[in-house]
Design a protein around this motif. Structure first.
Motif, PDB file in Angstrom:
ATOM      1  N   GLU A  77      -7.609  -2.480  79.188  1.00 23.05           N
ATOM      2  CA  GLU A  77      -6.952  -1.351  79.837  1.00 23.05           C
ATOM      3  C   GLU A  77      -5.516  -1.694  80.221  1.00 23.05           C
ATOM      4  O   GLU A  77      -4.607  -0.867  80.090  1.00 23.05           O
ATOM      5  CB  GLU A  77      -7.754  -0.946  81.070  1.00 23.05           C
ATOM      6  CG  GLU A  77      -7.343   0.385  81.667  1.00 23.05           C
ATOM      7  CD  GLU A  77      -8.270   0.809  82.788  1.00 23.05           C
ATOM      8  OE1 GLU A  77      -8.794   1.930  82.713  1.00 23.05           O
ATOM      9  OE2 GLU A  77      -8.481   0.010  83.722  1.00 23.05           O
ATOM     10  N   ASP A  78      -5.307  -2.926  80.690  1.00 24.85           N
ATOM     11  CA  ASP A  78      -3.947  -3.363  81.020  1.00 24.85           C
ATOM     12  C   ASP A  78      -3.054  -3.350  79.796  1.00 24.85           C
ATOM     13  O   ASP A  78      -1.876  -2.974  79.855  1.00 24.85           O
ATOM     14  CB  ASP A  78      -3.979  -4.761  81.636  1.00 24.85           C
ATOM     15  CG  ASP A  78      -4.599  -4.779  83.020  1.00 24.85           C
ATOM     16  OD1 ASP A  78      -4.614  -3.714  83.674  1.00 24.85           O
ATOM     17  OD2 ASP A  78      -5.078  -5.845  83.445  1.00 24.85           O
ATOM     18  N   VAL A  79      -3.600  -3.793  78.659  1.00 26.17           N
ATOM     19  CA  VAL A  79      -2.813  -3.797  77.426  1.00 26.17           C
ATOM     20  C   VAL A  79      -2.452  -2.368  77.018  1.00 26.17           C
ATOM     21  O   VAL A  79      -1.307  -2.080  76.648  1.00 26.17           O
ATOM     22  CB  VAL A  79      -3.585  -4.496  76.289  1.00 26.17           C
ATOM     23  CG1 VAL A  79      -2.800  -4.402  74.983  1.00 26.17           C
ATOM     24  CG2 VAL A  79      -3.829  -5.955  76.636  1.00 26.17           C
ATOM     25  N   LEU A  80      -3.434  -1.464  77.069  1.00 25.38           N
ATOM     26  CA  LEU A  80      -3.154  -0.080  76.696  1.00 25.38           C
ATOM     27  C   LEU A  80      -2.121   0.543  77.625  1.00 25.38           C
ATOM     28  O   LEU A  80      -1.314   1.382  77.204  1.00 25.38           O
ATOM     29  CB  LEU A  80      -4.444   0.740  76.705  1.00 25.38           C
ATOM     30  CG  LEU A  80      -5.501   0.359  75.657  1.00 25.38           C
ATOM     31  CD1 LEU A  80      -6.659   1.337  75.698  1.00 25.38           C
ATOM     32  CD2 LEU A  80      -4.896   0.323  74.263  1.00 25.38           C
ATOM     33  N   ASP A  81      -2.160   0.155  78.887  1.00 23.11           N
ATOM     34  CA  ASP A  81      -1.150   0.661  79.824  1.00 23.11           C
ATOM     35  C   ASP A  81       0.259   0.232  79.422  1.00 23.11           C
ATOM     36  O   ASP A  81       1.239   0.902  79.748  1.00 23.11           O
ATOM     37  CB  ASP A  81      -1.451   0.164  81.242  1.00 23.11           C
ATOM     38  CG  ASP A  81      -2.328   1.145  82.000  1.00 23.11           C
ATOM     39  OD1 ASP A  81      -2.744   2.143  81.385  1.00 23.11           O
ATOM     40  OD2 ASP A  81      -2.578   0.915  83.198  1.00 23.11           O
ATOM     41  N   GLU A  82       0.356  -0.915  78.731  1.00 26.00           N
ATOM     42  CA  GLU A  82       1.670  -1.359  78.266  1.00 26.00           C
ATOM     43  C   GLU A  82       2.281  -0.328  77.315  1.00 26.00           C
ATOM     44  O   GLU A  82       3.492  -0.092  77.330  1.00 26.00           O
ATOM     45  CB  GLU A  82       1.552  -2.712  77.562  1.00 26.00           C
ATOM     46  CG  GLU A  82       1.142  -3.863  78.461  1.00 26.00           C
ATOM     47  CD  GLU A  82       2.306  -4.419  79.263  1.00 26.00           C
ATOM     48  OE1 GLU A  82       3.430  -3.904  79.121  1.00 26.00           O
ATOM     49  OE2 GLU A  82       2.085  -5.354  80.054  1.00 26.00           O
ATOM     50  N   PHE A  83       1.441   0.282  76.479  1.00 27.81           N
ATOM     51  CA  PHE A  83       1.936   1.325  75.587  1.00 27.81           C
ATOM     52  C   PHE A  83       2.488   2.508  76.380  1.00 27.81           C
ATOM     53  O   PHE A  83       3.540   3.073  76.047  1.00 27.81           O
ATOM     54  CB  PHE A  83       0.818   1.811  74.652  1.00 27.81           C
ATOM     55  CG  PHE A  83       0.445   0.829  73.591  1.00 27.81           C
ATOM     56  CD1 PHE A  83       1.323   0.504  72.569  1.00 27.81           C
ATOM     57  CD2 PHE A  83      -0.797   0.224  73.587  1.00 27.81           C
ATOM     58  CE1 PHE A  83       0.987  -0.398  71.582  1.00 27.81           C
ATOM     59  CE2 PHE A  83      -1.148  -0.684  72.608  1.00 27.81           C
ATOM     60  CZ  PHE A  83      -0.255  -1.004  71.607  1.00 27.81           C
ATOM     61  N   GLU A  84       1.772   2.886  77.425  1.00 23.48           N
ATOM     62  CA  GLU A  84       2.218   3.997  78.259  1.00 23.48           C
ATOM     63  C   GLU A  84       3.538   3.651  78.938  1.00 23.48           C
ATOM     64  O   GLU A  84       4.444   4.492  79.014  1.00 23.48           O
ATOM     65  CB  GLU A  84       1.145   4.315  79.293  1.00 23.48           C
ATOM     66  CG  GLU A  84       1.445   5.531  80.156  1.00 23.48           C
ATOM     67  CD  GLU A  84       1.471   6.825  79.384  1.00 23.48           C
ATOM     68  OE1 GLU A  84       2.112   7.787  79.858  1.00 23.48           O
ATOM     69  OE2 GLU A  84       0.873   6.890  78.288  1.00 23.48           O
ATOM     70  N   CYS A  85       3.649   2.420  79.429  1.00 20.60           N
ATOM     71  CA  CYS A  85       4.908   1.992  80.064  1.00 20.60           C
ATOM     72  C   CYS A  85       6.067   2.094  79.076  1.00 20.60           C
ATOM     73  O   CYS A  85       7.153   2.601  79.416  1.00 20.60           O
ATOM     74  CB  CYS A  85       4.794   0.552  80.558  1.00 20.60           C
ATOM     75  SG  CYS A  85       3.675   0.314  81.953  1.00 20.60           S
ATOM     76  N   GLN A  86       5.847   1.609  77.875  1.00 14.99           N
ATOM     77  CA  GLN A  86       6.912   1.623  76.865  1.00 14.99           C
ATOM     78  C   GLN A  86       7.310   3.055  76.506  1.00 14.99           C
ATOM     79  O   GLN A  86       8.495   3.363  76.352  1.00 14.99           O
ATOM     80  CB  GLN A  86       6.436   0.867  75.621  1.00 14.99           C
ATOM     81  CG  GLN A  86       7.529   0.567  74.613  1.00 14.99           C
ATOM     82  CD  GLN A  86       8.443  -0.558  75.060  1.00 14.99           C
ATOM     83  OE1 GLN A  86       8.369  -1.006  76.204  1.00 14.99           O
ATOM     84  NE2 GLN A  86       9.320  -1.006  74.180  1.00 14.99           N
ATOM     85  N   LYS A  87       6.311   3.913  76.416  1.00 11.87           N
ATOM     86  CA  LYS A  87       6.592   5.319  76.105  1.00 11.87           C
ATOM     87  C   LYS A  87       7.445   5.958  77.204  1.00 11.87           C
ATOM     88  O   LYS A  87       8.406   6.684  76.924  1.00 11.87           O
ATOM     89  CB  LYS A  87       5.270   6.080  75.963  1.00 11.87           C
ATOM     90  CG  LYS A  87       5.426   7.582  75.778  1.00 11.87           C
ATOM     91  CD  LYS A  87       4.065   8.271  75.823  1.00 11.87           C
ATOM     92  CE  LYS A  87       4.222   9.775  75.824  1.00 11.87           C
ATOM     93  NZ  LYS A  87       2.918  10.471  75.967  1.00 11.87           N
ATOM     94  N   LEU A  88       7.132   5.683  78.460  1.00 13.00           N
ATOM     95  CA  LEU A  88       7.890   6.253  79.571  1.00 13.00           C
ATOM     96  C   LEU A  88       9.310   5.718  79.619  1.00 13.00           C
ATOM     97  O   LEU A  88      10.257   6.440  79.936  1.00 13.00           O
ATOM     98  CB  LEU A  88       7.167   5.962  80.885  1.00 13.00           C
ATOM     99  CG  LEU A  88       5.799   6.644  81.059  1.00 13.00           C
ATOM    100  CD1 LEU A  88       5.092   6.136  82.306  1.00 13.00           C
ATOM    101  CD2 LEU A  88       5.975   8.159  81.129  1.00 13.00           C
ATOM    102  N   ARG A  89       9.468   4.416  79.295  1.00 11.83           N
ATOM    103  CA  ARG A  89      10.820   3.850  79.258  1.00 11.83           C
ATOM    104  C   ARG A  89      11.674   4.565  78.220  1.00 11.83           C
ATOM    105  O   ARG A  89      12.850   4.865  78.441  1.00 11.83           O
ATOM    106  CB  ARG A  89      10.754   2.361  78.938  1.00 11.83           C
ATOM    107  CG  ARG A  89      10.114   1.518  80.020  1.00 11.83           C
ATOM    108  CD  ARG A  89      10.096   0.047  79.606  1.00 11.83           C
ATOM    109  NE  ARG A  89       9.114  -0.686  80.382  1.00 11.83           N
ATOM    110  CZ  ARG A  89       8.064  -1.315  79.882  1.00 11.83           C
ATOM    111  NH1 ARG A  89       7.848  -1.292  78.573  1.00 11.83           N
ATOM    112  NH2 ARG A  89       7.237  -1.955  80.668  1.00 11.83           N
ATOM    113  N   LYS A  90      11.084   4.844  77.077  1.00 14.75           N
ATOM    114  CA  LYS A  90      11.825   5.547  76.021  1.00 14.75           C
ATOM    115  C   LYS A  90      12.245   6.938  76.481  1.00 14.75           C
ATOM    116  O   LYS A  90      13.346   7.411  76.156  1.00 14.75           O
ATOM    117  CB  LYS A  90      10.964   5.646  74.761  1.00 14.75           C
ATOM    118  CG  LYS A  90      10.828   4.328  74.010  1.00 14.75           C
ATOM    119  CD  LYS A  90      10.051   4.539  72.709  1.00 14.75           C
ATOM    120  CE  LYS A  90       9.987   3.268  71.894  1.00 14.75           C
ATOM    121  NZ  LYS A  90       9.254   3.462  70.619  1.00 14.75           N
TER     122      LYS A  90
END
Length: 876
Positions: A77-90
């Protein structure tokens, strides 16, 4: 026992893996195959998790296997959250426009190449670990179970016999139920049949519902009132065939109790059984007790009722259940809500179980300790019996003091003791609700919860799942709370419409502690070391942290200081938390005395909720706080020395709730306009603010709270098209009676709280614009208010009206009868108006007598209202 949540965690993770968002991200970063591998392995494991959870107490190895799955699921779940973080940064970079180079530098340490390398390694590691764990599961011989089916343990079957002389404190309850049985059925059962009355007895496990039903069943007056009495325990599955057999057997025994053998009907088919049942009951005036009912399938209940309503007029059914919703479904009269025993009766019961008859006179010192012990039982007889029995023939003072000073969940429990009895209700819950329930353990006993507080916590931890479509988090949380309330787990429930308030029963709190140990921990003066597996903790004792050893693992997700006035004092400890626990979802630093937040706060990329409420020493916040793109909740409420909000607040694009106290006089409208997900906004003690916004639009804002903003002059309702909730409290310069051009604009407002508006002589005209939507109206401390406008009676949806401390208020609208939806009216500290509304005798009584709940000048109602309102203000 925290591994019991693993099926819910796995199901949540599978939902994320199946979403379109993660599929796109995985292809973009060339990790699609690995994520699909995780999904496939997890799907296989998830099929056996529910079966494994049923066996977890049998084998230590199985429990460890569950814990390993839980750990790898959390890591995934922590790894998948990394994708969400990256998407929000973009999204932030894209929205930055001409300042893209600056924002690019802002995120330079998180560029796509670095991100891909890091996340790829972690995903491969998770996949390898999960594959190994899945292979290890084969040795446990587990079978796949579909859906959320569980083999829920039941208590032993009940019988109808009771020694009435040994029952303490239920005489009045018995008489009330007998009174209901003697009365003719006042209503129908919904389809015109008036011969069958169903009386539900509702209460928490161990409260004595079965005992009360036995007292009634065996009362001699029942033999005179009913031709046939039947007792059926329904604690196993509500199977129609089995129910028919049980009722037939009970009827046969009641007709001829001297005959020990009963006819063998188990071989009959369902047609023959229903015919035999109807023959047994036809024309008989009967009393049927259905004890320990758990069935919430209305179709099954209707089928059974249709079969048994062949009895004579006046037949009655008593149903005992722990569920309010089941009681409402099957009851034809209001449920009988069983209350706890008095302290005096509890002590008598305790003495009976702790001593041989008369022996207590030899140990007056132990009886004094017993008085303290029974207080923790909250009137629940089974809890009293459990603790009393544990001390029987034990006269050691130290042992009695141990029972007095320790929580019930820390004491050894036998099969039929209180915690196993309560756990039956817990085991009945779906896994997602069990997981949410456990988080009540992080708060102290007698804690007053608001819906907003618990919804914020559950949402931040990703525990709220929408069964259909994309419901609002607040609505899902309300459904969860309603279900827990229905199961008798909550008490002191007050519903003010949009806002609600409740407490958790003390014994239910013990249950939460019992089922959550391992993953959730309450830190107090006894705590020395925090185990590595703990992921959520709360601090509930003054200054216990100086001697606590915190784990070095990065698993921590929640740190709370739930008690008002108590918070962190060590900046070094805060630095350690931020450095060590980078996967925190909730960080509550309310009432802390740290003077600054470190710039490293930006490392908490997974943080959803940050509470800085009542940090009276903080003057500035680091601008790096605006890097927290996942942040959904930020509270700066009560930070009275905060000079200004951090620059770049608009980059917090996930922010849904923002609570502000600041000394600044002008707000950055561009920042607020960028907060496209903002739903709740609060300004408290912002003494220098004259205007909130002039040019900005806040099209998504639903809740606005303005309190003690002494310089504020205007309220920009025209820029808030979706506003549903408005609090205005102690804003002396605010003119509420501003004029709108004709026609009056329409509002969507549902909840309006106006308090300490000293200059208002009448209610603002613009409230009329919410005539079709307003459900709750609270008018408090209006010293100059002289009358309520006639248009108030046009509020066709108004359910709750509270009027307090309006000493000049003399009149109600003449058409109060037009408020057909009004369910609750409270008027207090309005001397003349209270006199006119006096029940039966007041001249206005005829105008308000139709309202279901009325409180006129009642001190207890006033005190309770004040207590709840204070909780709402603290924990919105």
């Amino acid at each position: 026992m925290a591994e019991i949540y693993v099926s819910n965690i796995a199901a949540s993770l599978l939902g994320k893996l199946a979403s379109h968002v993660y599929e796109e991200a995985s292809r973009a970063y060339v990790v699609y195959e690995d994520l699909q591998g995780i999904k496939d392995s997890l799907s296989i494991v998830n099929g056996v998790l529910l079966g494994a959870e049923e066996k977890k107490e049998l084998r230590q190895g199985l429990r460890e296997w569950l814990r390993q799955i839980q750990n790898v699921c959390y890591d995934a779940e922590d790894v998948l959250d990394e994708f969400e973080c990256q998407k929000l940064r973009k999204q932030v970079v894209k929205a930055s426009g001409s300042t893209s180079m600056k924002v690019g530098h802002f995120f330079s340490s998180l560029n796509p190449l670095v991100f891909r390398l890091r996340v790829t390694r972690r995903i491969k590691d998770v996949r390898e670990r999960l594959d190994k764990i899945a292979a290890d599961g084969n040795k446990f011989g587990l079978e796949r179970i579909g859906g959320d089916h569980r083999l829920v343990p039941r208590r032993e079957m009940t019988h109808s016999h009771v020694d009435a002389s040994g029952v303490i404190g239920r005489g009045n309850d018995r008489e009330e139920i007998i009174k209901l049985l003697m009365q003719p059925h006042p209503h129908g059962d919904g389809d015109g049949d008036k011969s069958l009355c169903v009386i539900p007895i509702v209460g928490i496990g161990g409260l004595g519902k079965t005992t009360l039903a036995k007292l009634v069943f065996n009362d001699k007056r029942m033999d005179e009132l009913f031709q046939l009495k039947m007792w059926v325990c329904v604690s196993d599955d509500f199977d129609i065939r089995q129910m028919i057999i049980k009722i037939i057997n009970s009827a046969a025994y009641a007709s001829a109790p001297a005959i020990a053998t009963q006819e063998n009907i188990s071989s009959l088919d369902i047609e023959q059984l229903q015919s035999r049942l109807r023959y047994k009951l036809s024309g008989q005036k009967f009393l049927l007790v259905l004890d320990d009912t758990w069935n919430d399938d209305r179709a099954k209940w209707t089928e059974l009722k249709d079969l048994i309503k062949v009895g004579a007029a006046g037949s009655k059914i008593i149903v005992t259940t722990r569920s309010n919703s089941i009681a409402s479904m099957i009851g034809t009269v209001p449920s009988y809500i069983l209350e706890g025993l008095s302290i005096e009766n509890c002590l008598s019961l305790f003495v009976k179980w702790a001593f041989k008859e008369g022996e207590e006179k030899k140990y007056p010192n132990l009886v004094e300790i017993g008085k303290e012990i029974v207080k923790k039982c909250q009137g629940v007889p089974l809890a009293v019996r459990t603790l009393g029995s544990s001390l029987f023939l034990n006269f050691d003072l130290e042992r009695w003091e141990f029972v007095r000073d320790n929580e019930i969940w820390n004491l050894q429990q036998k099969k039929n003791d209180i915690l196993p009895a309560l756990k039956l209700s817990y085991d009945q819950m779906p896994s997602y609700l069990r997981h949410c329930f456990a988080f009540f353990s992080l708060y102290p006993k007698d804690f007053g919860f608001t819906g907003a507080l618990i919804a914020n916590l559950w949402a931040a931890l990703g525990l709220l799942r929408s069964p259909v479509g994309s419901q609002k988090m607040e609505n899902i949380a309300r459904q969860y709370v309603d279900e827990l309330h229905s199961r008798s787990f909550l008490e002191d429930f007050v519903d003010l419409g949009h806002f609600y308030y409740f407490k958790v029963h003390d014994l239910v709190h013990d249950l939460a502690l019992y089922v959550s140990k391992g993953e959730l921990l309450v830190v107090n003066y006894r705590t020395r070391n925090i185990p590595e597996q703990v992921r959520h903790l709360s601090v509930v004792e003054n200054d216990p942290l100086s001697h606590v050893v915190f784990p070095k693992s990065r698993r921590m997700r929640t740190i709370l200081f739930p008690i008002y006035g108590m918070g962190a004092e060590s900046k070094n400890l805060l630095d350690t938390w931020i450095k060590r626990y980078k996967y925190l979802r909730v960080l509550d630093l309310s009432d802390s005395s740290v003077e600054t937040l470190p710039n490293s706060i930006a490392k908490l990329q997974h943080l959803r909720a940050l509470h800085l409420t009542n940090n009276c020493k903080i003057k500035r916040l680091p601008h790096s706080i605006c890097k927290l793109q996942n942040l959904q909740y930020l509270s700066l409420r009560g930070c009275i020395e905060l000079e200004t909000l951090p620059k770049g607040l608009g980059m917090l694009i996930s922010l849904r709730k923002l609570y502000i106290t600041t000394k600044q006089s002008i707000l950055s409208e561009d920042d607020f306009a960028s907060l496209s997900n903002l739903q709740t906004l609060s300004f408290e003690y912002c003494d220098n603010l004259k205007f909130l916004f002039r040019g900005a639009q806040l099209p998504y804002l639903e809740v606005l709270l303005i309190q003690s903003c002494g310089s504020l002059e205007s309220l920009p309702l025209h820029i808030l098209p979706k506003l549903e909730v408005l609090f205005v409290i102690r804003c002396e310069m605010l003119n509420l009676s501003f004029n709108y051009e004709s026609p009056m604009p329409r509002f969507r407002m549902k909840f309006l709280h106006l308090e300490h508006c000293s200059r208002q002589q009448t209610l603002p005209q613009w409230i009329q614009g919410a005539a079709d939507t307003l459900q709750t109206l609270l008018i408090l401390h209006f010293p100059s208010l002289e009358f309520l406008p006639e248009w108030l009676a046009t509020m066709t949806r108004l359910k709750i009206l509270h009027i307090f401390n309006c000493p000049q208020l003399l009149y109600l609208p003449s058409d109060m009868l037009g408020l057909t939806a009004l369910e609750r009216l409270i008027i207090d500290a309005c001397p003349e108006l209270c006199r006119k509304c006096h029940p039966q005798f007041g001249e206005y009584w005829s105008l308000i007598a139709h309202i279901k709940h009325i409180s006129i000048g009642e001190t207890k109602a006033r005190q309770r209202l004040f207590r709840i309102q204070s909780q709402l203000r603290l924990r919105l």
